[in-house]
Motif scaffolding. Structure first.
Motif, PDB file in Angstrom:
ATOM      1  N   UNK A  50      -4.117   2.103  11.984  1.00  0.00           N
ATOM      2  CA  UNK A  50      -4.578   3.124  12.918  1.00  0.00           C
ATOM      3  C   UNK A  50      -3.434   3.384  13.881  1.00  0.00           C
ATOM      4  N   UNK A  51      -3.324   4.627  14.341  1.00  0.00           N
ATOM      5  CA  UNK A  51      -2.263   4.957  15.284  1.00  0.00           C
ATOM      6  C   UNK A  51      -2.707   4.708  16.723  1.00  0.00           C
ATOM      7  N   UNK A  52      -3.941   4.287  16.904  1.00  0.00           N
ATOM      8  CA  UNK A  52      -4.459   4.069  18.248  1.00  0.00           C
ATOM      9  C   UNK A  52      -3.619   3.029  18.989  1.00  0.00           C
ATOM     10  N   UNK A  53      -3.162   3.388  20.172  1.00  0.00           N
ATOM     11  CA  UNK A  53      -2.375   2.471  20.992  1.00  0.00           C
ATOM     12  C   UNK A  53      -0.888   2.535  20.761  1.00  0.00           C
ATOM     13  N   UNK A  54      -0.429   3.221  19.702  1.00  0.00           N
ATOM     14  CA  UNK A  54       1.010   3.346  19.456  1.00  0.00           C
ATOM     15  C   UNK A  54       1.597   4.420  20.368  1.00  0.00           C
ATOM     16  N   UNK A 113       0.832  -1.192   0.000  1.00  0.00           N
ATOM     17  CA  UNK A 113       0.000   0.000   0.000  1.00  0.00           C
ATOM     18  C   UNK A 113       0.871   1.248   0.000  1.00  0.00           C
ATOM     19  N   UNK A 114       0.236   2.404  -0.300  1.00  0.00           N
ATOM     20  CA  UNK A 114       0.973   3.667  -0.285  1.00  0.00           C
ATOM     21  C   UNK A 114       1.617   3.907   1.079  1.00  0.00           C
ATOM     22  N   UNK A 115       0.903   3.563   2.140  1.00  0.00           N
ATOM     23  CA  UNK A 115       1.429   3.766   3.490  1.00  0.00           C
ATOM     24  C   UNK A 115       2.667   2.913   3.729  1.00  0.00           C
ATOM     25  N   UNK A 116       2.599   1.631   3.383  1.00  0.00           N
ATOM     26  CA  UNK A 116       3.737   0.746   3.594  1.00  0.00           C
ATOM     27  C   UNK A 116       4.949   1.176   2.770  1.00  0.00           C
ATOM     28  N   UNK A 117       4.698   1.598   1.546  1.00  0.00           N
ATOM     29  CA  UNK A 117       5.798   2.043   0.689  1.00  0.00           C
ATOM     30  C   UNK A 117       6.483   3.260   1.298  1.00  0.00           C
ATOM     31  N   UNK A 124       8.243   5.489  12.890  1.00  0.00           N
ATOM     32  CA  UNK A 124       7.996   4.894  11.580  1.00  0.00           C
ATOM     33  C   UNK A 124       7.964   3.374  11.681  1.00  0.00           C
ATOM     34  N   UNK A 125       8.902   2.794  12.431  1.00  0.00           N
ATOM     35  CA  UNK A 125       8.979   1.335  12.540  1.00  0.00           C
ATOM     36  C   UNK A 125       7.732   0.765  13.211  1.00  0.00           C
ATOM     37  N   UNK A 126       7.199   1.465  14.225  1.00  0.00           N
ATOM     38  CA  UNK A 126       5.992   0.986  14.900  1.00  0.00           C
ATOM     39  C   UNK A 126       4.797   1.000  13.959  1.00  0.00           C
ATOM     40  N   UNK A 127       4.652   2.087  13.215  1.00  0.00           N
ATOM     41  CA  UNK A 127       3.522   2.194  12.300  1.00  0.00           C
ATOM     42  C   UNK A 127       3.666   1.219  11.139  1.00  0.00           C
ATOM     43  N   UNK A 128       4.902   0.997  10.702  1.00  0.00           N
ATOM     44  CA  UNK A 128       5.134   0.034   9.622  1.00  0.00           C
ATOM     45  C   UNK A 128       4.708  -1.365  10.061  1.00  0.00           C
ATOM     46  N   UNK A 129       5.105  -1.768  11.251  1.00  0.00           N
ATOM     47  CA  UNK A 129       4.730  -3.095  11.754  1.00  0.00           C
ATOM     48  C   UNK A 129       3.212  -3.213  11.874  1.00  0.00           C
ATOM     49  N   UNK A 130       2.551  -2.157  12.350  1.00  0.00           N
ATOM     50  CA  UNK A 130       1.099  -2.163  12.475  1.00  0.00           C
ATOM     51  C   UNK A 130       0.439  -2.287  11.104  1.00  0.00           C
ATOM     52  N   UNK A 131       0.910  -1.511  10.147  1.00  0.00           N
ATOM     53  CA  UNK A 131       0.316  -1.523   8.809  1.00  0.00           C
ATOM     54  C   UNK A 131       0.567  -2.838   8.085  1.00  0.00           C
ATOM     55  N   UNK A 132       1.759  -3.385   8.248  1.00  0.00           N
ATOM     56  CA  UNK A 132       2.085  -4.655   7.582  1.00  0.00           C
ATOM     57  C   UNK A 132       1.189  -5.777   8.094  1.00  0.00           C
ATOM     58  N   UNK A 133       0.880  -5.736   9.379  1.00  0.00           N
ATOM     59  CA  UNK A 133       0.011  -6.766   9.939  1.00  0.00           C
ATOM     60  C   UNK A 133      -1.451  -6.564   9.619  1.00  0.00           C
TER      61      UNK A 133
END
Length: 203
Positions: A72-76, A2-6, A57-66
């Motif tokens: 969502x940024x909730x809980x990060x 996805x655009x986000x993951x890229x 970035x790494x936290x959001x990447x792991x969340x998005x990949x899963x």
């Protein structure tokens, strides 16, 4: 991907400790990241965000990949106070010039060639010149100058390199935007902005 993951993958590759600042916009969120070239990278991505928030970035990447590319940024963990990109420019600021994507790639290729030549010359001369110093000196070189309303603006190599390393240029036109005293380049896949702003040279 996805655009986000890229976006996150490229920002993380350039800086494993990078932060992503997210702002709510129509259709998702606008992501910002500070690149190690002294520029801000940005694009609109599919992420659920209700307020301006900064996360790793790494936290959001792991969340998005899963989550199959959505996130969502909730809980990060939030890192709003650690943001070092300063105030953000207006990504929809006026366009003062247009250039072809292949021109950006030419500048990038020439910059890479110049850096390798400088490194080789330093070795031949047996000079103790750090690679980072050589790189920073090259990045500060003026790639091109544009004129808007009788004012000339210098676009440094670092802005072009940031656009290319994030693969934002694509095959379409690259827009030069001006937000206050700051300059940015926008390709078909995203944009980059100078952090310190671009000072005009009065003609």
């Amino acid at each position: 991907m996805s655009d986000l993951l890229v976006f996150l993958a490229r920002a993380r590759r350039l800086d494993p400790h990078a932060l992503a600042r997210l702002q709510p916009v129509e259709g998702g969120g606008r992501a910002w990241a500070v690149l190690p070239f002294g520029v801000l990278a940005t694009r609109v991505v599919p992420v659920a965000v209700s307020e301006d928030v900064t996360v790793r970035v790494s936290d959001l990447f792991d969340r998005a990949r899963g989550a199959g590319g959505l996130a969502s940024v909730e809980g990060l963990s939030r890192h709003d106070g650690q943001w070092r990109g300063g105030t953000l420019p207006d990504p929809a600021a006026p366009v003062i010039e247009r250039m072809a994507a292949h021109e950006c790639r030419r500048i990038g290729d020439e910059a890479g060639t110049a850096l390798r030549a400088a490194q080789e010359q330093a070795r031949v001369d047996q000079r103790a010149v750090g690679e980072r110093k050589l790189r920073d000196t090259l990045l500060d070189h003026v790639a091109l100058t544009v004129t808007a309303e009788a004012t000339r603006y210098e676009i440094p190599v670092r802005l072009v390199v940031g656009l290319l390393r994030m693969a934002f240029a694509g095959d379409g036109p690259v827009l030069v935007r001006r937000s206050g005293r700051r300059l940015g380049l926008e390709g078909v896949h995203g944009g980059v902005w100078l952090i310190g702003g671009g000072l005009p040279l009065l003609t």
